[in-house]
Write a protein that holds these residues in place. Sequence first.
Motif, PDB file in Angstrom:
ATOM      1  N   GLY B  12       6.697   0.008  -3.146  1.00 18.23           N
ATOM      2  CA  GLY B  12       7.195  -1.233  -3.725  1.00 18.23           C
ATOM      3  C   GLY B  12       7.579  -2.280  -2.700  1.00 18.23           C
ATOM      4  O   GLY B  12       7.718  -3.455  -3.042  1.00 18.23           O
ATOM      5  N   SER B  13       7.719  -1.879  -1.443  1.00 24.11           N
ATOM      6  CA  SER B  13       8.094  -2.867  -0.415  1.00 24.11           C
ATOM      7  C   SER B  13       6.887  -3.768  -0.113  1.00 24.11           C
ATOM      8  O   SER B  13       5.737  -3.340  -0.210  1.00 24.11           O
ATOM      9  CB  SER B  13       8.574  -2.177   0.854  1.00 24.11           C
ATOM     10  N   THR B  14       7.168  -5.010   0.254  1.00 20.50           N
ATOM     11  CA  THR B  14       6.089  -5.992   0.434  1.00 20.50           C
ATOM     12  C   THR B  14       6.251  -6.759   1.750  1.00 20.50           C
ATOM     13  O   THR B  14       7.323  -6.793   2.334  1.00 20.50           O
ATOM     14  CB  THR B  14       6.108  -7.048  -0.696  1.00 20.50           C
ATOM     15  N   ARG B  15       5.163  -7.346   2.163  1.00 19.35           N
ATOM     16  CA  ARG B  15       5.194  -8.298   3.284  1.00 19.35           C
ATOM     17  C   ARG B  15       4.207  -9.407   2.962  1.00 19.35           C
ATOM     18  O   ARG B  15       3.286  -9.208   2.166  1.00 19.35           O
ATOM     19  CB  ARG B  15       4.879  -7.620   4.613  1.00 19.35           C
ATOM     20  N   ILE B 104       3.238  -1.848  -0.739  1.00 16.28           N
ATOM     21  CA  ILE B 104       3.011  -0.401  -0.662  1.00 16.28           C
ATOM     22  C   ILE B 104       2.971   0.121  -2.100  1.00 16.28           C
ATOM     23  O   ILE B 104       3.964   0.068  -2.822  1.00 16.28           O
ATOM     24  CB  ILE B 104       4.140   0.308   0.135  1.00 16.28           C
ATOM     25  N   MET B 105       1.789   0.602  -2.507  1.00 16.22           N
ATOM     26  CA  MET B 105       1.580   1.025  -3.893  1.00 16.22           C
ATOM     27  C   MET B 105       1.689   2.535  -4.067  1.00 16.22           C
ATOM     28  O   MET B 105       1.956   3.024  -5.165  1.00 16.22           O
ATOM     29  CB  MET B 105       0.186   0.593  -4.363  1.00 16.22           C
ATOM     30  N   ILE B 120      -1.045   3.697   0.599  1.00 14.21           N
ATOM     31  CA  ILE B 120      -1.938   2.787  -0.121  1.00 14.21           C
ATOM     32  C   ILE B 120      -1.253   1.437  -0.161  1.00 14.21           C
ATOM     33  O   ILE B 120      -0.222   1.268  -0.810  1.00 14.21           O
ATOM     34  CB  ILE B 120      -2.189   3.271  -1.568  1.00 14.21           C
ATOM     35  N   GLU B 121      -1.839   0.472   0.567  1.00 11.81           N
ATOM     36  CA  GLU B 121      -1.237  -0.860   0.637  1.00 11.81           C
ATOM     37  C   GLU B 121      -2.150  -1.839  -0.087  1.00 11.81           C
ATOM     38  O   GLU B 121      -3.256  -2.117   0.379  1.00 11.81           O
ATOM     39  CB  GLU B 121      -1.055  -1.268   2.107  1.00 11.81           C
ATOM     40  N   ALA B 136      -7.667  -5.714  -2.627  1.00 10.60           N
ATOM     41  CA  ALA B 136      -8.196  -4.445  -2.120  1.00 10.60           C
ATOM     42  C   ALA B 136      -7.039  -3.510  -1.852  1.00 10.60           C
ATOM     43  O   ALA B 136      -5.942  -3.947  -1.506  1.00 10.60           O
ATOM     44  CB  ALA B 136      -8.979  -4.682  -0.833  1.00 10.60           C
ATOM     45  N   ASP B 137      -7.296  -2.236  -2.033  1.00  6.68           N
ATOM     46  CA  ASP B 137      -6.308  -1.219  -1.669  1.00  6.68           C
ATOM     47  C   ASP B 137      -6.657  -0.674  -0.298  1.00  6.68           C
ATOM     48  O   ASP B 137      -7.677   0.010  -0.125  1.00  6.68           O
ATOM     49  CB  ASP B 137      -6.295  -0.084  -2.709  1.00  6.68           C
TER      50      ASP B 137
END
Lengths: 164, 164, 164, 164, 164, 164
Positions: B12-15, B104-105, B120-121, B136-137
């Motif tokens: 769940g964290s993002t950039r 981050i998925m 998996i980002e 895209a993953d």
Amino acid sequence: MEATAFEDYTIGSTRESFGRTITEADLVAHAGHTGDFFPHHVDEEFARSTPFGGRIAHGTLVLSVGIGLLAREINPLSFSYGYERLRFVRPVMIGDTIRTRATIMGKQDDPKRMDHGRIIERCEIVNQRNEVVLVADHIRMVQRRTPAGGSQPGAAQSRIDQLS
Amino acid sequence: MEATAFEDYTIGSTRESFGRTITEADLVAHAGHTGDFFPHHVDEEFARSTPFGGRIAHGTLVLSVGIGLLAREINPLSFSYGYERLRFVRPVMIGDTIRTRATIMGKQDDPKRMDHGRIIERCEIVNQRNEVVLVADHIRMVQRRTPAGGSQPGAAQSRIDQLS
Amino acid sequence: MEATAFEDYTIGSTRESFGRTITEADLVAHAGHTGDFFPHHVDEEFARSTPFGGRIAHGTLVLSVGIGLLAREINPLSFSYGYERLRFVRPVMIGDTIRTRATIMGKQDDPKRMDHGRIIERCEIVNQRNEVVLVADHIRMVQRRTPAGGSQPGAAQSRIDQLS
Amino acid sequence: MEATAFEDYTIGSTRESFGRTITEADLVAHAGHTGDFFPHHVDEEFARSTPFGGRIAHGTLVLSVGIGLLAREINPLSFSYGYERLRFVRPVMIGDTIRTRATIMGKQDDPKRMDHGRIIERCEIVNQRNEVVLVADHIRMVQRRTPAGGSQPGAAQSRIDQLS
Amino acid sequence: MEATAFEDYTIGSTRESFGRTITEADLVAHAGHTGDFFPHHVDEEFARSTPFGGRIAHGTLVLSVGIGLLAREINPLSFSYGYERLRFVRPVMIGDTIRTRATIMGKQDDPKRMDHGRIIERCEIVNQRNEVVLVADHIRMVQRRTPAGGSQPGAAQSRIDQLS
Amino acid sequence: MEATAFEDYTIGSTRESFGRTITEADLVAHAGHTGDFFPHHVDEEFARSTPFGGRIAHGTLVLSVGIGLLAREINPLSFSYGYERLRFVRPVMIGDTIRTRATIMGKQDDPKRMDHGRIIERCEIVNQRNEVVLVADHIRMVQRRTPAGGSQPGAAQSRIDQLS
């Protein structure tokens, strides 16, 4: 520019590109093009200390150049939809020579576009030792001569042919 | 170069990257880098006659530059393994400004490497109207602090955490 | 993009870049970018006959790439004002790997802008043998949280802190 | 390649380059060459929101191209020693045309090399409105026909001629 | 920019450029610039199997760079009209250093422009062993101080001076 | 890579390339590739004052890109021998789109190589208004299936077929 309709793609048919040597200039160009100056790609001192023993090409470089090698014939009825199962299998070092083999692996109806179908083209980028360095399934959307499921409505959407 | 172990990635964290305007020079550079001089990318007269109304960026250009925009922080414990579900969602025209959001998925054990795990980002490349142009993953292989399944042998391989 | 105000810079603090190998492709690119095709840079036959024994990088190449190596973190409150004491100390040959060390050497009030201050950042570009190849004092103008000399008018302009 | 000895430089003499338009392609090239993709240079959306109203050229681009514009005549007796008082006076926007004026401002003995002298050449890079955008004093080390202070030992080191 | 009128060109006079080493980066750049990625130029594995034993420069690369080497002095009264007898005499390999010798071979009246004349400048591009690699007769149209055949009408058109 | 022997070329047969828009980036690239930074190509202010009203592409750029446009099919039996009657007919401005038409104009025995013949291929580079901007006769040396003049010695050397 020769038009090839969805119906005319044959599962199992292949094409192969010319070769191209990946040079130090290509790595410098790709770093500059993308802004990715990671030391694995542009710092020879650092790279020598890694398991690879030298600078390796960016993954996106290998993909971009490898797919570009196929860009000799244009099918005006086709456009790129995306990729599946893209894997960076082996590193590409400066001086390696790559070429690309493409095989039609499957044909699928498209759930939304009756006048198009999906071609699954497996792209294998290989080096001078014929080792696969990158593999990916390219999904191409190709126009049909006749819309899917014309006479048998409903059936078209579920039809999938695949190379096993 | 800050090391982040597999265990320290949070689902769940993002950039998000800075923006970059895709220029005519970028298209010329990518055509020359890859050898893909299809008229959709380099022939303005032809491109004006297409539904897009102008030259569009190569798919591999959008991917390469979009992923490159994230290349500011290096995690020495991580390397790129591949991509899944890569889709060219919308065209990128000359003058569009793209930036990349990554989330981050999921986290997965790797079947072969006990000392690594898969991150998996999801990478969403968006334009200046915040429309997704490419998704895209990205599968990244990241070193663990402690090997998977140490105390519970067998269990590790099947563990998959995912953002639904 | 993390904002750092003038007040938050500490004299003596340092940062160091990654390394980058200067390639033949970099020299060709810089010659083409600047129009400087002097034989010292692009004629190997001539260059072998000089005391350096080979082609050397342009001074502006070493400066541009060396300073560029620091361009990973952006301080939106800072802009480049100029350089002092820029010296080309040693030649950079094809294959040398450079990186840049920067040290805050001084902080100065700006005579014209009360809301900014000057940061003197010494940039030392070194090669793989840790020898300095270029040194320069970069003057950066950085915004203050509170204007200089607010309570003590006149005092601000003359205040100079320096690393001796 | 015409040799000009230290003694033959005349304080106050000038030369002026041709002009060159700074293009979007130049900014893309310089970002890629240096790795500096700061949004001020490559993100048109962001740049429009700044006081400059658009993308501005990197300082090192203006210096590199501006000094490169003088690289038409080679003096084999001269090499670049460094710069003093380098200032980024005005921004250079895409579409601006720059040219470089150089004036011999001073001649100095070199404390270490009796057979060379220092030429101080002020370089003013101006735009199409004849506004100075960058100014710097280029220090060039030039060979002498006869070593300094031959007949009057000691005197040479301290001799400095300067354009006031 | 020194103006030289048609009348001031002397048959037999020569000029010679500096040298420039043709690099792998130049071949990559020319392939990308022109779209000519023939394996003779970019596939080292293939090229090793040819009689040349390695990658050879494109003919248009040798011409473009070789003629570019002469572009130091500009004659504002002259423009390029075309070429005759252009021959690719020997291959240029990566690492070869070329320079260009130009000789005024002939002067001709121009059948259509009374105020211009044609200068035939033989350009010989040679390598580091002084072997000619490319030869071509460059036809340059140069302005006259006084129109041809003023006093003797008709005679001008047929006047041709040539170095035998 | 399809092999076409000398005997299989037909006088009068033609081929035509895709189009390509000549961009500002192409001019910057060619100036940097060749070192030709003449103001006609890179100084917009100057170029506006000329009869052309703007920057024009280098002659060697138009030739290199125009000939490169034909480099899609490779004939392994053919190599480039040279050019005749190369003329720069009209300027190519930034934004013009060129494409190349090639016509086999003649076939000639080669005086020295019995196993090769010369193909004269007229290359016309045209712009988006179908105006010829460059014309040249490309001489290509192509291998024969059977050496010239086998049964009738002497006759072969003098045989020339030409499109009138």
